[in-house]
Design an enzyme around this catalytic site. Structure first.
Site, PDB file in Angstrom:
ATOM      1  CG  ASP A 222       3.098  -6.972   7.376  1.00 21.30           C
ATOM      2  OD1 ASP A 222       2.569  -6.502   6.352  1.00 21.30           O
ATOM      3  OD2 ASP A 222       2.441  -7.440   8.329  1.00 21.30           O
TER       4      ASP A 222
ATOM      5  NE  ARG B 264     -28.783  12.274  10.980  1.00 16.69           N
ATOM      6  CZ  ARG B 264     -28.915  12.770   9.762  1.00 16.69           C
ATOM      7  NH1 ARG B 264     -27.876  13.295   9.145  1.00 16.69           N
ATOM      8  NH2 ARG B 264     -30.082  12.734   9.158  1.00 16.69           N
TER       9      ARG B 264
ATOM     10  NE  ARG C  38      17.685  15.546  -5.566  1.00 14.71           N
ATOM     11  CZ  ARG C  38      16.973  16.660  -5.636  1.00 14.71           C
ATOM     12  NH1 ARG C  38      16.866  17.440  -4.579  1.00 14.71           N
ATOM     13  NH2 ARG C  38      16.384  17.025  -6.765  1.00 14.71           N
TER      14      ARG C  38
ATOM     15  NE  ARG D  47      -2.655  -5.272   5.758  1.00 18.14           N
ATOM     16  CZ  ARG D  47      -2.994  -5.540   4.510  1.00 18.14           C
ATOM     17  NH1 ARG D  47      -3.744  -6.571   4.240  1.00 18.14           N
ATOM     18  NH2 ARG D  47      -2.589  -4.795   3.521  1.00 18.14           N
TER      19      ARG D  47
ATOM     20  N   GLY E 204       0.833  -1.215   0.000  1.00 15.86           N
ATOM     21  CA  GLY E 204       0.000   0.000   0.000  1.00 15.86           C
ATOM     22  C   GLY E 204       0.858   1.251   0.000  1.00 15.86           C
TER      23      GLY E 204
ATOM     24  CG  MET F  94      -7.938   1.872   5.692  1.00 19.86           C
ATOM     25  SD  MET F  94      -6.830   2.275   4.324  1.00 19.86           S
ATOM     26  CE  MET F  94      -7.812   1.722   2.935  1.00 19.86           C
TER      27      MET F  94
ATOM     28  CB  VAL G 240      16.716   6.266  -1.554  1.00 24.93           C
ATOM     29  CG1 VAL G 240      17.439   5.155  -2.286  1.00 24.93           C
ATOM     30  CG2 VAL G 240      16.105   5.757  -0.253  1.00 24.93           C
TER      31      VAL G 240
ATOM     32  CB  THR H 275       2.609   0.456   6.187  1.00 23.61           C
ATOM     33  OG1 THR H 275       1.238   0.208   6.560  1.00 23.61           O
ATOM     34  CG2 THR H 275       3.474   0.108   7.375  1.00 23.61           C
TER      35      THR H 275
ATOM     36  NE  ARG I 141      -2.351  -4.284  -0.941  1.00 24.62           N
ATOM     37  CZ  ARG I 141      -1.762  -3.714   0.115  1.00 24.62           C
ATOM     38  NH1 ARG I 141      -0.617  -4.192   0.573  1.00 24.62           N
ATOM     39  NH2 ARG I 141      -2.307  -2.687   0.719  1.00 24.62           N
TER      40      ARG I 141
ATOM     41  CG  ASP J 175       1.524  -2.935  10.677  1.00 26.70           C
ATOM     42  OD1 ASP J 175       2.401  -2.308  10.049  1.00 26.70           O
ATOM     43  OD2 ASP J 175       0.748  -3.731  10.135  1.00 26.70           O
TER      44      ASP J 175
ATOM     45  CG  ASP K 157      -1.764  -0.632   8.095  1.00 31.37           C
ATOM     46  OD1 ASP K 157      -2.607   0.245   7.822  1.00 31.37           O
ATOM     47  OD2 ASP K 157      -1.649  -1.686   7.432  1.00 31.37           O
TER      48      ASP K 157
ATOM     49  CD  GLN L 161      -8.785   5.681   6.878  1.00 31.23           C
ATOM     50  OE1 GLN L 161      -8.465   5.437   8.016  1.00 31.23           O
ATOM     51  NE2 GLN L 161      -9.531   4.860   6.167  1.00 31.23           N
ATOM     52  NE  ARG L 162      -2.928   2.868   0.499  1.00 26.97           N
ATOM     53  CZ  ARG L 162      -3.458   1.722   0.085  1.00 26.97           C
ATOM     54  NH1 ARG L 162      -4.033   0.911   0.931  1.00 26.97           N
ATOM     55  NH2 ARG L 162      -3.410   1.375  -1.177  1.00 26.97           N
TER      56      ARG L 162
HETATM   57  O1  F6P Z   1      -1.566  -1.533   4.714  1.00 18.79           O
HETATM   58  C1  F6P Z   1      -2.165  -0.339   4.371  1.00 18.79           C
HETATM   59  C2  F6P Z   1      -3.633  -0.534   4.104  1.00 18.79           C
HETATM   60  O2  F6P Z   1      -4.191   0.729   3.755  1.00 18.79           O
HETATM   61  C3  F6P Z   1      -4.431  -1.176   5.236  1.00 18.79           C
HETATM   62  O3  F6P Z   1      -4.761  -0.278   6.257  1.00 18.79           O
HETATM   63  C4  F6P Z   1      -5.622  -1.718   4.473  1.00 18.79           C
HETATM   64  O4  F6P Z   1      -6.171  -2.828   5.157  1.00 18.79           O
HETATM   65  C5  F6P Z   1      -5.018  -2.147   3.166  1.00 18.79           C
HETATM   66  O5  F6P Z   1      -3.813  -1.407   3.008  1.00 18.79           O
HETATM   67  C6  F6P Z   1      -5.886  -1.930   1.957  1.00 18.79           C
HETATM   68  O6  F6P Z   1      -5.210  -2.394   0.838  1.00 18.79           O
HETATM   69  P1  F6P Z   1      -5.667  -2.198  -0.664  1.00 18.79           P
HETATM   70  O7  F6P Z   1      -5.441  -0.763  -1.025  1.00 18.79           O
HETATM   71  O8  F6P Z   1      -4.816  -3.113  -1.438  1.00 18.79           O
HETATM   72  O9  F6P Z   1      -7.128  -2.518  -0.704  1.00 18.79           O
END
Ligand code: F6P
Length: 324
Positions: A103, A163, A25, A172, A11, A170, A23, A126, A72, A130, A128, A255-256
């Site tokens: 990972d 409400r 430079r 994982r 991701g 996200m 890296v 990442t 991936r 983690d 995450d 979020q990414r």
């Molecule tokens: O590892 C980063 C992440 O955004 C996780 O939080 C999420 O579960 C996963 O990648 C989603 O992956 P993809 O973009 O391949 O659906």
């Protein structure tokens, strides 16, 4: 070492471009020929490898995503895929790799490095957060700030309409983004992958809030929560609690993206700089990471096997105390 290649895999995460720039430079500064691999391990297999100069990484430090693209790649898990990748590296006379990713990326790096003896340094990239061996992974800071901005906006409308919102974030199987965004946004509750949640407790909490004049409630649900995501939990809660109109928001891939925070630009630059310096020292199969305010190395093996994020006990306690 004369020729080094850099790739991003898994991701994407904000700050990867700052890292690629550092890296490339740092390598060039030290007289190394630098190469970029497009689309991670897939690009190694497809021979998508090109020479990079100092200007190839101009004006990218502020950009989200990764200019090297990412993937991936299932084929890299096979022996045939790895052999093709190795052949392409040999054809370019590349003797070391910097891999930026999570990972999955490190699992591939470990197998590849062990099989062919190629020198590899990993950078934890990442959202995450983690990976063992770095207090922060590249992209996490920007991502959590994106989450906070979005949840704050939802709070405005939640409050206006009285409400209850279930907001899925996200991470994982890591609850880092969920727990820390819950604290940052003053959420009424948070559901984490690492912890069992009792539906009864959650409902009692929401009821107490309603009876003590809370006008709105936010529940953060981690996507890895074992008893279901935001939609499932909202459905179960709705069956027994109807004080508020209930809504669900999945924050998803927003979020990414986005321009990396100052923290991620500096972290990416530091770790990219360190990755090349580790290769120049003759090191291999290490991950560079931030511990305290120092850049430290951890073996890739250790980063992988101990990868679980440990929830901070004070933050956990605070989710109960500060949301009364
Ligand atoms: O590892 C980063 C992440 O955004 C996780 O939080 C999420 O579960 C996963 O990648 C989603 O992956 P993809 O973009 O391949 O659906």
């Amino acid at each position: 070492i004369k020729n080094i290649a850099v790739l991003t895999s898994g991701g994407d995460a904000p700050g990867m471009n700052a890292c690629i720039r550092a890296v490339v430079r740092t390598g060039i500064y030290n007289g190394i020929n630098m190469f970029g691999v497009l689309q991670g391990y897939q690009g190694l297999i497809n021979n998508n490898i090109s020479h990079m100069d100092a200007r190839s990484v101009s004006n990218i430090i502020h950009l989200g995503g990764t200019v090297l693209k990412t993937a991936r790649c299932l084929e890299f898990k096979t022996d045939e895929g790895m052999e093709l990748a190795y052949k392409n590296l040999q054809a370019h006379d590349i003797d070391a790799l910097v891999v930026i990713g999570g990972d999955g990326t490190f699992t591939g790096a470990k197998r590849f490095g062990e099989k062919f003896g190629i020198r590899i340094i990993g950078v934890p990239g990442t959202i995450d957060n983690d990976l063992y061996g770095s207090d922060f992974t590249l992209g996490y800071d920007t991502a959590i700030n994106t989450v906070i901005e979005a949840v704050d906006k939802i709070r405005d409308t939640a409050d206006s309409h009285d409400r209850l919102f279930f907001i899925e974030v996200m991470g994982r199987d890591s609850g880092c983004i969920a727990l820390r965004s819950a604290i940052s946004c003053g959420a009424e509750a948070v559901l984490l992958p690492e912890k069992e949640t009792s539906l009864n407790e959650l409902i009692t909490k929401l009821e107490t809030g309603a009876s003590t004049k809370k006008s709105s409630s936010i529940v953060i649900v981690s996507e890895g929560h074992k008893d279901g995501g935001a939609y499932e939990v909202a459905k179960k809660v709705k069956e027994r609690f109807n004080h508020y109109d209930t809504k669900v928001t999945i924050l998803g891939h927003l979020q990414r993206g986005g321009s990396p925070s100052s923290f991620d630009r500096i972290l990416g630059s530091r770790l990219g700089f360190a990755a090349i310096n580790e290769l120049l020292k003759g090191n291999t199969m290490l991950m560079v990471g931030l511990r305290g305010n120092d850049v430290k190395t951890t073996s890739i093996e250790e980063a992988l096997t101990k990868h679980t994020f440990k929830l901070e006990s004070d933050l956990l306690e605070m989710t109960k105390v500060l949301s009364i």
